[in-house]
Design an enzyme around this catalytic site. Sequence first.
Site, short mmCIF file in Angstrom:
data_model
loop_
_atom_site.label_atom_id
_atom_site.label_comp_id
_atom_site.label_asym_id
_atom_site.label_seq_id
_atom_site.Cartn_x
_atom_site.Cartn_y
_atom_site.Cartn_z
N HIS A 56 0.82 -1.22 0.00
CA HIS A 56 0.00 0.00 0.00
C HIS A 56 0.85 1.26 0.00
O HIS A 56 0.35 2.34 0.31
CB HIS A 56 -0.91 0.02 1.23
CG HIS A 56 -1.77 -1.19 1.36
ND1 HIS A 56 -2.66 -1.58 0.38
CD2 HIS A 56 -1.88 -2.11 2.36
CE1 HIS A 56 -3.27 -2.69 0.77
NE2 HIS A 56 -2.82 -3.03 1.96
N HIS A 218 -7.32 -4.36 -1.02
CA HIS A 218 -6.68 -5.64 -1.34
C HIS A 218 -7.34 -6.28 -2.56
O HIS A 218 -7.14 -7.47 -2.82
CB HIS A 218 -6.77 -6.61 -0.16
CG HIS A 218 -6.27 -6.02 1.12
ND1 HIS A 218 -7.10 -5.67 2.16
CD2 HIS A 218 -5.01 -5.72 1.52
CE1 HIS A 218 -6.37 -5.18 3.15
NE2 HIS A 218 -5.11 -5.20 2.78
#
Length: 331
Positions: A56, A218
Site C-alpha cells: 500500500h 486488497h
Amino acid sequence: MKKIINRPDDVVRDMIEGMRLANQDIRVLPGTGVVVRKDAPVPGKVGVISGGGSGHEPAHGGFVGKGMLDAACAGDVFTSPSVDQMMKAIRAVDAGRGVLIIAKNYTGDNLNFDMAMELLEEEGIKTAKVKVHDDAAVEENADTTGRRGVAGTMLVQKVACACAEAGGSLEEVKEAAQSAADNVRTIGFALSPCIIPAVGKPGFSLGEEEMELGTGIHGEAGIRRMKVDTAHNLVEIMLEKLLADMPLEEGEEVCVLVNGMGSTPLMELYILYREVHMKLTGEGIRIAKAYVGEYMTSLEMAGASVSIMKLDERRKRFLLAPADTAGFKQF
C-alpha cells in the site's frame, strides 16, 4: 507477471531496506520490517504507530517521520504484521507517555495489535488503539466484521500525530484520532486488478469496458460492477453513496483526499478531483484542504478512491500542521 523484484519472498525485506537507504530520517529495527523515526523515542511525546500488510506504499512506512508516525509495522504483502513486530515497534517509540496505535479495521491487524497491547501492559507500557473504518461501500451489519479501513486512515494519522507532536496526552491523542475516524468516509473503485508477487496472477478479472465500484485496498469485491463511465458520472455515483452515509450541510468545511491505487495517472486523479470539487462547492461545501496523489495504493491496481473528512477548528488545525516524511510533506 512483470515486476521489478528479485525473489517474490524477498519483496518486503528488499523494499524496507531500499526505503532505509533512501531516507536518512528513519531506521529499521533489524530483522523486523519495522520502520522507526530516527529520533524515536521522542522525549515528552506520545508515540503513534500504525501498520498493516505491505503493498500500500507509501502507507505506512512512508509516513514515518516528523509530524506523522513514530513507527510503522510492515507485514508481508496484504498480510498482517506479527505480534512480535508490533511489540518491538511500541517499545521503540515509548518515551514514557504511552503509545497510540492507529489500526485499519481488518481482523488480523486488530487481533495482533490487541495481543501486543495486552503483553506490553505487563511491562508497564501504556497503550491505546483507534480503529479506522472509513469505507462507505461496506454495510455494517451482523454478517460483517465492520467497515474496512482504507485511504482515510492517512487523514486520521495526520490529525492524531499532530496532536501528539503538540504535546497532547495519550488520552488527548486518542480522542483526536477517534474524532477524525468518526468524521471520515471513503469510497473507491478499480479499473484493473493487482498481482500479489507470491501469487503471480490477478486476484480478479474485469472486462475491457468494466469497472468495480466499492473495492477494498486488497482487491476485495465491490458493491457494483458497471461499465466504465465519465469522470463526471462516476463522481456523481460515488458521492451519492458516500454522502448518504455522512451527510454534509451547506457551509460545512471539509478535507478531500483523491487517492490513486497504484497505476492511475496523476492527470486522471486531478480530473477526478475537479469533479469532486465542483460537486461539493456547488452545494455550498467549503474545501479547506485537498490532497491528490498516491497515499494508500494496492500494488499496481488501476483505480482511485475519494475520502472526505468533516472539519472543526481542532481537526483543521491538526490536519494543516507541518509534517516531513518520505511519503507526505506539508510545510
